[in-house]
Design an enzyme around this catalytic site. Structure first.
Site, PDB file in Angstrom:
ATOM      1  N   GLU A  80       0.821  -1.209   0.000  1.00  0.00           N
ATOM      2  CA  GLU A  80       0.000   0.000   0.000  1.00  0.00           C
ATOM      3  C   GLU A  80       0.857   1.262   0.000  1.00  0.00           C
ATOM      4  O   GLU A  80       0.511   2.254  -0.649  1.00  0.00           O
ATOM      5  CB  GLU A  80      -0.942   0.003   1.216  1.00  0.00           C
ATOM      6  CG  GLU A  80      -2.039  -1.050   1.157  1.00  0.00           C
ATOM      7  CD  GLU A  80      -2.978  -0.873  -0.032  1.00  0.00           C
ATOM      8  OE1 GLU A  80      -3.052   0.244  -0.589  1.00  0.00           O
ATOM      9  OE2 GLU A  80      -3.640  -1.857  -0.399  1.00  0.00           O
ATOM     10  N   CYS A 236     -13.439   1.401 -14.612  1.00  0.00           N
ATOM     11  CA  CYS A 236     -13.910   2.781 -14.418  1.00  0.00           C
ATOM     12  C   CYS A 236     -12.702   3.715 -14.386  1.00  0.00           C
ATOM     13  O   CYS A 236     -12.441   4.411 -13.410  1.00  0.00           O
ATOM     14  CB  CYS A 236     -14.704   2.883 -13.119  1.00  0.00           C
ATOM     15  SG  CYS A 236     -15.696   4.385 -12.974  1.00  0.00           S
ATOM     16  N   CYS A 243     -17.540   1.240 -19.813  1.00  0.00           N
ATOM     17  CA  CYS A 243     -18.859   1.160 -19.169  1.00  0.00           C
ATOM     18  C   CYS A 243     -19.616  -0.116 -19.534  1.00  0.00           C
ATOM     19  O   CYS A 243     -20.375  -0.651 -18.717  1.00  0.00           O
ATOM     20  CB  CYS A 243     -19.693   2.389 -19.532  1.00  0.00           C
ATOM     21  SG  CYS A 243     -19.034   3.934 -18.878  1.00  0.00           S
ATOM     22  N   CYS A 246     -18.805  -2.865 -17.107  1.00  0.00           N
ATOM     23  CA  CYS A 246     -18.921  -2.540 -15.682  1.00  0.00           C
ATOM     24  C   CYS A 246     -20.049  -3.331 -15.029  1.00  0.00           C
ATOM     25  O   CYS A 246     -21.196  -3.292 -15.498  1.00  0.00           O
ATOM     26  CB  CYS A 246     -19.164  -1.047 -15.499  1.00  0.00           C
ATOM     27  SG  CYS A 246     -19.305  -0.557 -13.762  1.00  0.00           S
ATOM     28  N   CYS A 252     -25.364   3.106 -11.937  1.00  0.00           N
ATOM     29  CA  CYS A 252     -24.495   4.271 -12.146  1.00  0.00           C
ATOM     30  C   CYS A 252     -25.307   5.447 -12.657  1.00  0.00           C
ATOM     31  O   CYS A 252     -25.760   5.462 -13.802  1.00  0.00           O
ATOM     32  CB  CYS A 252     -23.384   3.911 -13.129  1.00  0.00           C
ATOM     33  SG  CYS A 252     -22.227   5.270 -13.432  1.00  0.00           S
TER      34      CYS A 252
END
Length: 511
Positions: A80, A236, A243, A246, A252
């Site tokens: 991270e 995204c 799209c 997705c 959305c």
């Protein structure tokens, strides 16, 4: 019942602390929130998609296979920190190398900062590696080798660990039900709920964290958070989002808004109903609040760009221009053992930009000084470092190297100095403050903790040297080639007459 009355029935009136500022409206519409039925479907669709499409990454493999919680948390923590401001493709090799060198917190804590900087070299944002190292030392010395087990404690006890990193480690490694908000998640949430207000403001960030904590799956919080980030990274995306691929398209609002804008632009009314059960939950096409009064909508001053589609969200404030700086740098070369070239490098201060790293002797050029003053500045810098006098005529201007840091546009004015004898550096006088210096070969230089900009500078000097030697060799080759092609020298032809082939075989008369 009038439109205003209907709208008022749908408005969620909350006194949100983050929006209590004078310049922030107090009303938040349910249009920008998730209701219970939607949340359940969103979790199901996203996790099914993630299980089928997630990328195989080394830190994910470790998180799934490592039974020791502290080792698992350490491995995820390292990933991270490395992933902050850095792409996954770049991080993978660095991560594997890091974990091979220091597989446990104990191993990292026993290392030196010099070793850490060397391993981090080229990854950028070098303070991240230093804080990771300091955090490992703190866990070993103060926390008995045990990683904090909650997001709150991770953020409180470990240097360089913010709210996002703490939430990621706690949810992935310890199963804490907490959401995360990074750049990818911001983009996904803003498009799902048509949040067009500036996502960098504290008020909007507070709302995004509320949304993330609301929708996180209580049974698989770590997988859910990774799925949100994975969706933002692979589907995204900031530009040209996919799209059609997705799993959350039906929920959305940005996707629906684009469809509505297209319909309006072509002056056609097209109504499409999806068979997906999420479509039957509610069909809100726009925010119910009076235009300009919603804290999360696109500002009325913003113009909708039909060419961007869903990429109209999120909106960010204008980025501040980078600070422009000029630095003069000298690559000092001398012959070492077996005539192998050595270069002088200097350790930077222990605090500030590129803290503790090595560089060629450099000096920030003050704004009032012109670039032409760079050579004299270099001479003074070298004298201060070594105690040796360097003449202007010894310096060779090599060129410029531009390197852009996160907030600084840096131009290095590069000079080259070569001395045929390996002169020793004067011992610094008692009380004199001089940075640590050392002479290194090219291999040692590349293996040292040097910033990427310094590697660019060395490459520039090498290319200049190569070109000069190449030009000399090219001229020599042309001269040799001409001598071979015309062994008898040049013969003058009489004006107006073409030379015959026999003339080429006549010997040249001696003068």
């Amino acid at each position: 019942m009038g439109r205003a009355a209907v709208a008022s029935g749908k408005i969620q009136k909350q006194e949100d602390q983050s929006l209590s500022r004078k310049d922030a409206p107090q009303q938040i519409s349910q249009y920008h929130c998730f209701i219970t039925e939607e949340t359940k479907i969103l979790r199901e669709n996203l996790l099914v998609w993630y299980d089928q499409n997630k990328r195989e990454l080394p830190w994910r493999t470790l998180a799934c296979s490592e039974s020791d919680l502290d080792r698992r948390a350490y491995g995820v923590w390292v990933s991270e920190i490395m992933l902050q401001q850095t792409q996954v493709a770049t991080v993978i090799d660095y991560y594997n190398s890091w974990m091979k060198t220091w597989p446990t917190l104990q191993d990292l804590a026993r290392a030196s900062l010099e070793e850490v900087n060397e391993k981090w070299s080229g990854l950028g944002y070098y303070s991240r590696g230093r804080r990771l190292y300091e955090g490992a030392q703190k866990v070993i010395s103060e926390l008995k080798g045990q990683m904090p087990r909650s997001a709150e404690l991770l953020q409180k006890l470990l240097p360089g660990v913010g709210k996002y990193t703490a939430g990621a480690v706690a949810s992935i490694c310890f199963g804490q039900v907490t959401g995360v908000v990074d750049g990818n998640v911001i983009r996904v949430l803003c498009r799902l709920r048509c949040i067009g207000a500036d996502s960098s403001t504290p008020a909007v960030m507070d709302r995004l964290w509320d949304l993330a904590n609301t929708i996180v799956d209580p049974d698989r919080p770590g997988d859910f958070n990774q799925a949100m980030m994975e969706l933002g990274a692979t589907v995204c995306t900031p530009k040209k989002p996919l799209c059609t691929k997705c799993p959350l398209q039906s929920q959305c609002w940005a996707f629906k808004k684009v469809a509505k804008e297209l319909t309006s632009a072509t002056d056609k009314l097209v109504q499409r109903r999806s068979k997906h059960k999420a479509e039957t939950i509610r069909d809100i096409e726009e925010c119910d609040l009076v235009s300009g009064s919603c804290a999360l909508c696109l500002p009325t001053s913003e113009t909708w760009d039909s060419t961007l589609g869903v990429a109209n969200f999120p909106r960010k404030s204008a980025k501040k221009p980078s600070r422009v700086e000029q630095t003069v740098t000298c690559v000092w070369e001398r012959p070492g053992e077996q005539e192998e070239a050595q270069y002088m490098i200097v350790r930077r201060p222990s605090t500030g930009l590129l803290a503790g790293m090595w560089e060629f002797p450099s000096m920030l050029l003050e704004k009032e000084l012109a670039a032409k003053d760079g050579a004299s500045t270099v001479c003074q810098r070298l004298q201060d470092l070594t105690g040796q006098t360097v003449q202007l005529k010894e310096l060779q201007y090599t060129g410029e190297v531009v390197h852009v840091f996160s907030h600084i546009h840096q131009t290095y004015l590069v000079y080259f100095l070569s001395r045929s004898q390996a002169e020793s550096i004067c011992v610094k006088e008692e009380g004199a403050e001089r940075p640590e210096i050392r002479w290194v070969t090219k291999k040692q230089f590349l293996d040292s903790a040097v910033p990427t900009a310094m590697k660019k500078i060395l490459k520039l000097c090498e290319s200049k040297t190569f070109r000069k030697s190449d030009i000399k060799m090219s001229r020599k080759r042309k001269s040799d080639s001409a001598a071979v092609q015309s062994p008898v020298g040049k013969l003058k032809a009489e004006p107006g007459k073409q030379r015959t082939i026999q003339s080429f075989f006549k010997s040249v008369p001696s003068k």
